[in-house]
Scaffold this motif. Structure first.
Motif, PDB file in Angstrom:
ATOM      1  N   LEU A  61       0.830  -1.208   0.000  1.00 48.17           N
ATOM      2  CA  LEU A  61       0.000   0.000   0.000  1.00 48.17           C
ATOM      3  C   LEU A  61       0.865   1.259   0.000  1.00 48.17           C
ATOM      4  O   LEU A  61       0.542   2.246  -0.671  1.00 48.17           O
ATOM      5  N   LEU A  62       1.975   1.229   0.744  1.00 50.95           N
ATOM      6  CA  LEU A  62       2.899   2.368   0.741  1.00 50.95           C
ATOM      7  C   LEU A  62       3.511   2.562  -0.639  1.00 50.95           C
ATOM      8  O   LEU A  62       3.609   3.696  -1.125  1.00 50.95           O
ATOM      9  N   ALA A  63       3.898   1.461  -1.275  1.00 51.56           N
ATOM     10  CA  ALA A  63       4.490   1.549  -2.610  1.00 51.56           C
ATOM     11  C   ALA A  63       3.495   2.094  -3.618  1.00 51.56           C
ATOM     12  O   ALA A  63       3.848   2.915  -4.480  1.00 51.56           O
ATOM     13  N   VAL A  64       2.246   1.666  -3.529  1.00 53.72           N
ATOM     14  CA  VAL A  64       1.204   2.167  -4.440  1.00 53.72           C
ATOM     15  C   VAL A  64       0.995   3.661  -4.229  1.00 53.72           C
ATOM     16  O   VAL A  64       0.931   4.439  -5.196  1.00 53.72           O
ATOM     17  N   LYS A  65       0.908   4.076  -2.962  1.00 52.42           N
ATOM     18  CA  LYS A  65       0.709   5.499  -2.665  1.00 52.42           C
ATOM     19  C   LYS A  65       1.858   6.347  -3.193  1.00 52.42           C
ATOM     20  O   LYS A  65       1.634   7.381  -3.834  1.00 52.42           O
ATOM     21  N   ASN A  66       3.096   5.909  -2.971  1.00 47.95           N
ATOM     22  CA  ASN A  66       4.257   6.673  -3.436  1.00 47.95           C
ATOM     23  C   ASN A  66       4.335   6.719  -4.949  1.00 47.95           C
ATOM     24  O   ASN A  66       4.682   7.755  -5.536  1.00 47.95           O
ATOM     25  N   TYR A 148      20.091  13.984   2.519  1.00 47.67           N
ATOM     26  CA  TYR A 148      18.796  14.263   1.900  1.00 47.67           C
ATOM     27  C   TYR A 148      18.096  13.003   1.416  1.00 47.67           C
ATOM     28  O   TYR A 148      16.864  12.958   1.365  1.00 47.67           O
ATOM     29  N   LEU A 149      18.860  11.982   1.059  1.00 51.31           N
ATOM     30  CA  LEU A 149      18.268  10.754   0.558  1.00 51.31           C
ATOM     31  C   LEU A 149      17.736   9.867   1.676  1.00 51.31           C
ATOM     32  O   LEU A 149      17.172   8.801   1.409  1.00 51.31           O
ATOM     33  N   GLU A 150      17.904  10.294   2.928  1.00 51.69           N
ATOM     34  CA  GLU A 150      17.345   9.568   4.068  1.00 51.69           C
ATOM     35  C   GLU A 150      16.281  10.392   4.776  1.00 51.69           C
ATOM     36  O   GLU A 150      15.942  10.120   5.923  1.00 51.69           O
ATOM     37  N   THR A 151      15.757  11.422   4.100  1.00 56.31           N
ATOM     38  CA  THR A 151      14.684  12.249   4.649  1.00 56.31           C
ATOM     39  C   THR A 151      13.558  12.341   3.622  1.00 56.31           C
ATOM     40  O   THR A 151      13.641  11.763   2.531  1.00 56.31           O
ATOM     41  N   GLU A 152      12.502  13.082   3.968  1.00 54.53           N
ATOM     42  CA  GLU A 152      11.391  13.274   3.031  1.00 54.53           C
ATOM     43  C   GLU A 152      11.838  13.993   1.757  1.00 54.53           C
ATOM     44  O   GLU A 152      11.176  13.923   0.730  1.00 54.53           O
ATOM     45  N   ALA A 153      12.989  14.687   1.842  1.00 56.10           N
ATOM     46  CA  ALA A 153      13.512  15.380   0.657  1.00 56.10           C
ATOM     47  C   ALA A 153      13.893  14.413  -0.444  1.00 56.10           C
ATOM     48  O   ALA A 153      14.019  14.802  -1.615  1.00 56.10           O
ATOM     49  N   ALA A 154      14.061  13.122  -0.112  1.00 57.87           N
ATOM     50  CA  ALA A 154      14.429  12.124  -1.123  1.00 57.87           C
ATOM     51  C   ALA A 154      13.391  12.066  -2.239  1.00 57.87           C
ATOM     52  O   ALA A 154      13.736  11.877  -3.412  1.00 57.87           O
ATOM     53  N   PHE A 155      12.121  12.240  -1.883  1.00 61.98           N
ATOM     54  CA  PHE A 155      11.066  12.207  -2.900  1.00 61.98           C
ATOM     55  C   PHE A 155      11.253  13.325  -3.917  1.00 61.98           C
ATOM     56  O   PHE A 155      11.131  13.118  -5.132  1.00 61.98           O
ATOM     57  N   TRP A 156      11.584  14.518  -3.451  1.00 63.97           N
ATOM     58  CA  TRP A 156      11.720  15.657  -4.363  1.00 63.97           C
ATOM     59  C   TRP A 156      13.020  15.577  -5.149  1.00 63.97           C
ATOM     60  O   TRP A 156      13.099  16.070  -6.279  1.00 63.97           O
ATOM     61  N   ARG A 228      15.188   2.323 -11.273  1.00 65.25           N
ATOM     62  CA  ARG A 228      16.627   2.065 -11.380  1.00 65.25           C
ATOM     63  C   ARG A 228      17.424   3.078 -10.571  1.00 65.25           C
ATOM     64  O   ARG A 228      18.326   2.717  -9.804  1.00 65.25           O
ATOM     65  N   GLU A 229      17.070   4.359 -10.731  1.00 66.56           N
ATOM     66  CA  GLU A 229      17.786   5.401 -10.015  1.00 66.56           C
ATOM     67  C   GLU A 229      17.581   5.277  -8.502  1.00 66.56           C
ATOM     68  O   GLU A 229      18.532   5.368  -7.715  1.00 66.56           O
ATOM     69  N   ALA A 230      16.323   5.078  -8.101  1.00 65.83           N
ATOM     70  CA  ALA A 230      16.031   4.975  -6.665  1.00 65.83           C
ATOM     71  C   ALA A 230      16.716   3.766  -6.051  1.00 65.83           C
ATOM     72  O   ALA A 230      17.227   3.818  -4.930  1.00 65.83           O
ATOM     73  N   TYR A 231      16.758   2.661  -6.778  1.00 68.30           N
ATOM     74  CA  TYR A 231      17.383   1.437  -6.255  1.00 68.30           C
ATOM     75  C   TYR A 231      18.892   1.586  -6.140  1.00 68.30           C
ATOM     76  O   TYR A 231      19.494   1.210  -5.135  1.00 68.30           O
ATOM     77  N   LEU A 232      19.526   2.155  -7.173  1.00 70.12           N
ATOM     78  CA  LEU A 232      20.975   2.290  -7.145  1.00 70.12           C
ATOM     79  C   LEU A 232      21.439   3.289  -6.087  1.00 70.12           C
ATOM     80  O   LEU A 232      22.527   3.163  -5.526  1.00 70.12           O
ATOM     81  N   VAL A 233      20.602   4.283  -5.811  1.00 69.01           N
ATOM     82  CA  VAL A 233      20.971   5.284  -4.806  1.00 69.01           C
ATOM     83  C   VAL A 233      20.794   4.762  -3.388  1.00 69.01           C
ATOM     84  O   VAL A 233      21.666   4.917  -2.539  1.00 69.01           O
ATOM     85  N   TYR A 243       9.857   4.597  -1.607  1.00 63.57           N
ATOM     86  CA  TYR A 243       9.650   3.150  -1.713  1.00 63.57           C
ATOM     87  C   TYR A 243       8.547   2.922  -2.735  1.00 63.57           C
ATOM     88  O   TYR A 243       7.371   3.168  -2.476  1.00 63.57           O
ATOM     89  N   LEU A 244       8.919   2.454  -3.925  1.00 63.17           N
ATOM     90  CA  LEU A 244       8.011   2.374  -5.062  1.00 63.17           C
ATOM     91  C   LEU A 244       7.568   0.938  -5.327  1.00 63.17           C
ATOM     92  O   LEU A 244       8.072  -0.009  -4.720  1.00 63.17           O
ATOM     93  N   LEU A 245       6.623   0.787  -6.266  1.00 60.70           N
ATOM     94  CA  LEU A 245       6.120  -0.535  -6.604  1.00 60.70           C
ATOM     95  C   LEU A 245       7.236  -1.472  -7.050  1.00 60.70           C
ATOM     96  O   LEU A 245       7.246  -2.655  -6.713  1.00 60.70           O
TER      97      LEU A 245
END
Length: 289
Positions: A61-66, A148-156, A228-233, A243-245
């Motif tokens: 559900l979190l992955a779907v929302k994100n 930044y990649l460990e805070t809410e700023a990671a999304f932006w 790919r980018e989110a996983y490698l980072v 956290y994506l689908l």
């Protein structure tokens, strides 16, 4: 007789691609659909149990929302940013060279992009070094060590990366659509006293519906490839805001939870298919109105 020959020629021409779709798309998807109603190990039929499981799974559900949040923020931004850049470019004579520059991010390897992210946004990254120097120079704050990649700023950060990487093809598609608008229409509107904004709103945009449809579909599909980018980072378990689908698909695959993965894949594929059909219907309706 001639119609029959044309029909046969058409079917022969279509047969290889149609066979490819059946073998490489429809048959595997049918197998996934079957597995979504079975257990992963024994293959025992379980009905809709796998679907109930995934919709009770908090990580899913979190992955779907994100993923939805990311898609519905990025696509409008990309469409608007691309047009804002493309419109003034369409009036330049050397737009071809500039187009090549905008397409450059697409040619960059993902690993290179990820390396740039790490150099900029980690604790000892360039952004923190700049902010620390600025704070010391102004006397406003001290040392900055935000990851930044460990805070809410990671999304932006992920949103900005998507916009940066995909703006190039969006600009090119907008430019192609703008080039197809007869110059006589714009000249006539200018003679009649229409301002720049009025010409864009009443002439340019209505003639770019085909380009807009293509951009939205491509952007929608590409938004599901940002994994790919989110996983490698940040790895398989990044900050919860990114956290994506695709993360949960990867984690289920690693853990051999193929039954849940099949059910989620069917839901995702069905959703994508319905959205594309709705967009097509909306564009067809607007085109005939």
């Amino acid at each position: 007789m001639r119609k029959s020959k044309n029909r046969i020629s058409f079917l022969i021409f279509l047969a290889p691609s149609f066979a490819g779709v059946i073998v490489f798309v429809l048959t595997p998807f049918a197998d996934v659909l079957k597995r979504s109603f079975e257990t992963a190990v024994t293959g025992r039929f379980t009905g809709a149990a796998n679907y109930r499981t995934i919709f009770q799974n908090q990580a899913f559900l979190l992955a779907v929302k994100n993923t939805f949040r990311f898609t519905f923020i990025c696509i409008p931004l990309l469409v608007v940013v691309g047009f804002v850049i493309a419109w003034p470019l369409s009036k330049l004579k050397n737009a071809g060279t500039i187009k090549a520059i905008y397409l450059f991010p697409l040619a960059m390897p993902t690993a290179t992009i990820v390396l740039v992210w790490k150099m900029v946004f980690y604790k000892q990254g360039f952004l923190n070094i700049f902010l620390t120097g600025l704070g010391q120079w102004t006397g406003t704050w001290g040392q900055v060590q935000t990851d930044y990649l460990e805070t809410e700023a990671a999304f932006w950060v992920l949103v900005c990366s998507y916009i940066w990487k995909n703006t190039g093809y969006t600009v090119v598609l907008w430019l192609a659509g703008i080039a197809g608008i007869p110059a006589e229409l714009l000249d006539a509107a200018k003679v009649d006293g229409a301002g720049s904004f009025q010409r864009i709103w009443y002439i340019v945009l209505p003639n770019l519906k085909g380009s807009l449809y293509t951009i939205v579909i491509l952007s929608f599909l590409n938004s599901f490839k940002i994994y790919r980018e989110a996983y490698l980072v940040a790895g398989a378990y990044p900050h919860k805001s990114i956290y994506l689908l695709q993360h949960i698909f990867n984690n289920w695959f690693v853990n051999l939870e193929l039954d849940k993965m099949a059910a989620a894949a069917v839901c995702t594929g069905g959703f994508l298919f319905i959205v594309i059909l709705l967009l097509q219907k909306m564009w067809d309706r607007d085109g005939t109105s």
